[in-house]
Design a protein around this motif. Structure first.
Motif, PDB file in Angstrom:
ATOM      1  N   ALA A  10     -13.903  16.031  -7.031  1.00 27.92           N
ATOM      2  CA  ALA A  10     -13.717  14.268  -6.787  1.00 27.92           C
ATOM      3  C   ALA A  10     -14.775  13.844  -6.223  1.00 27.92           C
ATOM      4  O   ALA A  10     -14.657  12.568  -5.439  1.00 27.92           O
ATOM      5  CB  ALA A  10     -11.905  14.024  -6.181  1.00 27.92           C
ATOM      6  N   VAL A  11     -15.157  14.971  -4.852  1.00 21.89           N
ATOM      7  CA  VAL A  11     -16.265  14.398  -3.923  1.00 21.89           C
ATOM      8  C   VAL A  11     -17.374  14.852  -3.629  1.00 21.89           C
ATOM      9  O   VAL A  11     -18.038  14.269  -3.870  1.00 21.89           O
ATOM     10  CB  VAL A  11     -15.445  14.472  -2.153  1.00 21.89           C
ATOM     11  N   VAL A  12     -17.135  16.301  -4.025  1.00 22.11           N
ATOM     12  CA  VAL A  12     -18.893  16.784  -3.934  1.00 22.11           C
ATOM     13  C   VAL A  12     -18.934  16.775  -5.758  1.00 22.11           C
ATOM     14  O   VAL A  12     -20.376  17.868  -5.273  1.00 22.11           O
ATOM     15  CB  VAL A  12     -18.240  18.294  -3.401  1.00 22.11           C
ATOM     16  N   ASP A  17     -19.227  10.272  -7.024  1.00 25.71           N
ATOM     17  CA  ASP A  17     -19.892   8.625  -6.041  1.00 25.71           C
ATOM     18  C   ASP A  17     -18.877   8.269  -4.288  1.00 25.71           C
ATOM     19  O   ASP A  17     -18.295   7.414  -4.334  1.00 25.71           O
ATOM     20  CB  ASP A  17     -20.056   7.592  -6.236  1.00 25.71           C
ATOM     21  N   PRO A  18     -19.097   9.529  -3.181  1.00 27.00           N
ATOM     22  CA  PRO A  18     -17.625   8.817  -2.491  1.00 27.00           C
ATOM     23  C   PRO A  18     -18.182   7.881  -1.637  1.00 27.00           C
ATOM     24  O   PRO A  18     -16.891   7.238  -0.827  1.00 27.00           O
ATOM     25  CB  PRO A  18     -17.757  10.705  -1.938  1.00 27.00           C
ATOM     26  N   ASP A  19     -19.972   7.895  -1.167  1.00 28.98           N
ATOM     27  CA  ASP A  19     -20.301   6.557  -0.514  1.00 28.98           C
ATOM     28  C   ASP A  19     -19.967   5.223  -1.655  1.00 28.98           C
ATOM     29  O   ASP A  19     -20.004   4.621  -1.161  1.00 28.98           O
ATOM     30  CB  ASP A  19     -20.892   6.869  -0.099  1.00 28.98           C
ATOM     31  N   LYS A  20     -19.382   5.176  -2.415  1.00 28.89           N
ATOM     32  CA  LYS A  20     -18.970   4.073  -3.516  1.00 28.89           C
ATOM     33  C   LYS A  20     -19.805   2.984  -3.310  1.00 28.89           C
ATOM     34  O   LYS A  20     -20.710   2.029  -3.826  1.00 28.89           O
ATOM     35  CB  LYS A  20     -18.148   3.425  -3.121  1.00 28.89           C
ATOM     36  N   ASP A  21     -21.605   3.771  -3.513  1.00 29.23           N
ATOM     37  CA  ASP A  21     -22.620   2.863  -3.731  1.00 29.23           C
ATOM     38  C   ASP A  21     -23.604   3.148  -5.175  1.00 29.23           C
ATOM     39  O   ASP A  21     -24.305   2.600  -5.588  1.00 29.23           O
ATOM     40  CB  ASP A  21     -23.702   3.380  -2.829  1.00 29.23           C
ATOM     41  N   ASN A  25     -23.612  11.970  -6.880  1.00 30.85           N
ATOM     42  CA  ASN A  25     -24.409  12.349  -6.329  1.00 30.85           C
ATOM     43  C   ASN A  25     -25.219  12.819  -6.176  1.00 30.85           C
ATOM     44  O   ASN A  25     -26.571  12.871  -5.807  1.00 30.85           O
ATOM     45  CB  ASN A  25     -23.016  14.133  -6.245  1.00 30.85           C
ATOM     46  N   PHE A  26     -25.420  13.331  -7.636  1.00 34.04           N
ATOM     47  CA  PHE A  26     -26.790  14.417  -8.503  1.00 34.04           C
ATOM     48  C   PHE A  26     -28.044  13.273  -8.215  1.00 34.04           C
ATOM     49  O   PHE A  26     -29.198  13.779  -7.747  1.00 34.04           O
ATOM     50  CB  PHE A  26     -26.320  14.522  -9.863  1.00 34.04           C
ATOM     51  N   ASP A  34     -28.741  10.081   1.028  1.00 37.75           N
ATOM     52  CA  ASP A  34     -27.167  11.200   1.922  1.00 37.75           C
ATOM     53  C   ASP A  34     -26.412  10.141   0.735  1.00 37.75           C
ATOM     54  O   ASP A  34     -25.853   9.535   0.302  1.00 37.75           O
ATOM     55  CB  ASP A  34     -27.173  10.188   2.905  1.00 37.75           C
ATOM     56  N   PRO A  35     -25.519  11.766   0.179  1.00 35.53           N
ATOM     57  CA  PRO A  35     -24.354  11.100  -0.838  1.00 35.53           C
ATOM     58  C   PRO A  35     -22.856  10.283   0.726  1.00 35.53           C
ATOM     59  O   PRO A  35     -21.782   9.825  -0.579  1.00 35.53           O
ATOM     60  CB  PRO A  35     -23.838  12.475  -1.494  1.00 35.53           C
ATOM     61  N   LEU A  36     -22.623  10.419   1.138  1.00 37.77           N
ATOM     62  CA  LEU A  36     -21.823  10.492   1.693  1.00 37.77           C
ATOM     63  C   LEU A  36     -22.301   9.080   2.851  1.00 37.77           C
ATOM     64  O   LEU A  36     -21.630   8.681   3.480  1.00 37.77           O
ATOM     65  CB  LEU A  36     -20.993  10.731   2.959  1.00 37.77           C
TER      66      LEU A  36
END
Length: 124
Positions: A10-12, A17-21, A25-26, A34-36
């Motif tokens: 759910a993060v990787v 979208d773990p940083d909610k922007d 991630n792809f 930076d996906p974080l």
């Protein structure tokens, strides 16, 4: 590796979208973001009319040089709802910093009041 020690899909996962922007991630991988870290601005993608031929327009973006695992492409539309894949001439310029600028040239549709183009990224 941006996710050192993290294994939660759910993060990787590429569709997360773990940083909610609003950048998955792809997409962040494809454009070396930076996906974080929240990115308030999407990757810079610009369009302009060709100065030498106003019947053509140019879309430009920067990507990591030699990025493996990503297929970059383009789609066009006259309506924003009917997108079709586009095979466009591509010029690549090495920026000397590990990245390259990609310029795609498209014909402006004759008689169309609107025309749209977008960059696509997909797993290789």
């Amino acid at each position: 590796d941006q996710f050192a020690g993290e294994t939660n899909p759910a993060v990787v996962g590429p569709g997360q979208d773990p940083d909610k922007d609003w950048l998955l991630n792809f997409v962040e991988f494809a454009f070396a973001l930076d996906p974080l870290e929240f990115d308030p601005n999407p990757p810079p993608i610009t369009t302009r009319l060709d100065a030498e031929d106003p019947a053509k327009w140019i879309l430009e973006y920067v990507r990591p040089k030699g990025r493996k695992g990503v297929v970059y492409g383009a789609m066009t539309s006259a309506t924003v709802s009917d997108w079709v894949p586009a095979s466009l001439p591509e010029t690549i310029t090495d920026l000397g910093d590990g990245s390259e600028q990609v310029s795609l040239t498209a014909d402006r549709p004759t008689g169309a009041t609107d025309s749209f183009i977008l960059v696509t990224v997909a797993p290789e």
